[in-house]
Every structure is written in C-alpha cells, then in structure tokens.
Design a protein around this motif. Structure first.
Motif, PDB file in Angstrom:
ATOM      1  N   LYS A  23     -16.589 -30.994  10.614  1.00 33.71           N
ATOM      2  CA  LYS A  23     -15.782 -29.695  10.198  1.00 33.71           C
ATOM      3  C   LYS A  23     -14.804 -29.637  11.078  1.00 33.71           C
ATOM      4  O   LYS A  23     -13.609 -29.137  10.584  1.00 33.71           O
ATOM      5  N   GLY A  55     -15.240 -15.410   5.079  1.00 35.38           N
ATOM      6  CA  GLY A  55     -16.518 -16.280   5.131  1.00 35.38           C
ATOM      7  C   GLY A  55     -16.111 -17.369   6.184  1.00 35.38           C
ATOM      8  O   GLY A  55     -15.069 -17.358   6.950  1.00 35.38           O
ATOM      9  N   SER A  56     -17.124 -17.966   6.138  1.00 34.39           N
ATOM     10  CA  SER A  56     -17.420 -19.218   7.416  1.00 34.39           C
ATOM     11  C   SER A  56     -16.498 -20.368   7.084  1.00 34.39           C
ATOM     12  O   SER A  56     -16.187 -21.099   8.026  1.00 34.39           O
ATOM     13  N   THR A  57     -16.253 -20.849   5.776  1.00 34.14           N
ATOM     14  CA  THR A  57     -15.642 -22.109   5.515  1.00 34.14           C
ATOM     15  C   THR A  57     -14.035 -22.015   5.794  1.00 34.14           C
ATOM     16  O   THR A  57     -13.631 -22.618   6.495  1.00 34.14           O
ATOM     17  N   LYS A  59     -12.819 -20.051   8.076  1.00 33.94           N
ATOM     18  CA  LYS A  59     -12.662 -19.855   9.433  1.00 33.94           C
ATOM     19  C   LYS A  59     -12.417 -20.897  10.318  1.00 33.94           C
ATOM     20  O   LYS A  59     -11.580 -20.754  11.174  1.00 33.94           O
ATOM     21  N   ILE A  60     -12.790 -22.022   9.913  1.00 35.64           N
ATOM     22  CA  ILE A  60     -12.424 -23.224  10.595  1.00 35.64           C
ATOM     23  C   ILE A  60     -10.957 -23.569  10.757  1.00 35.64           C
ATOM     24  O   ILE A  60     -10.480 -23.786  11.754  1.00 35.64           O
ATOM     25  N   THR A  63      -9.204 -20.742  12.773  1.00 37.80           N
ATOM     26  CA  THR A  63      -9.143 -21.174  14.157  1.00 37.80           C
ATOM     27  C   THR A  63      -8.339 -21.982  14.690  1.00 37.80           C
ATOM     28  O   THR A  63      -7.461 -21.928  15.694  1.00 37.80           O
TER      29      THR A  63
END
Length: 91
Positions: A23, A55-57, A59-60, A63
């Motif tokens: 990831k 969502g979480s995808t 977010k990578i 960041t």
C-alpha cells in the motif's frame, strides 16, 4: 479542442496496469502521478480541477501528498470537489 473521455484515458493512462508491492508503494506512486498531472494542467490551463473520493483506499494517497509532496504544487490553483461513487437514488 475538447477531448472525449476515451481520448483522455488513452492519451494519459496508455491503458497500462501497474502492480505495487504494498500500500505504501501504491500511495507514493499515486501521489507522484497526481502531482505530475496537476502540474501539467496548471501549466496548460492555469488550474487543476479534481474530484476527491472518501474512504480508506484514497486516504493512502492523500496522506502521501500531505507528508511528502505538499511543497511540489501551487495548491492555490487546485480546485477540489467531493465525489461519491456509490449509487444513491434521488429521494
């Protein structure tokens, strides 16, 4: 000259598949592509408009942009829109 969405993908993405080890590598590469495409758009059009998903995808990548790429773009020329890819009926 206005391009169709199909031409955009053909010219920009070249229909390639990318495989990453983890990831972190995915986030870094996505952030690099974001910065490259944004900088090209700002140079050509004076601005970059982008719809962001939650969502979480993603977010990578978000960041990675904040921590390692924030100084590589004139963010005053970036126009953000929020999007939701889920189907929601009109009611």
């Amino acid at each position: 000259m206005k391009r169709s969405i199909n031409n955009f993908y053909d010219e920009t993405m070249n229909n390639k598949t990318f495989i990453f080890r983890n990831k972190s590598e995915l986030g870094k590469n996505a952030a690099q592509q974001f910065i490259r495409i944004a900088a090209e758009s700002i140079e050509k059009n004076g601005r970059f408009s982008v719809a962001l998903s939650g969502g979480s995808t993603p977010k990578i990548m978000y960041t990675e942009l904040v921590e390692n790429f924030a100084d590589q773009l004139d963010w005053r020329n970036v126009h953000f829109f929020w999007s939701d890819e889920r189907y929601v009926p009109l009611s």
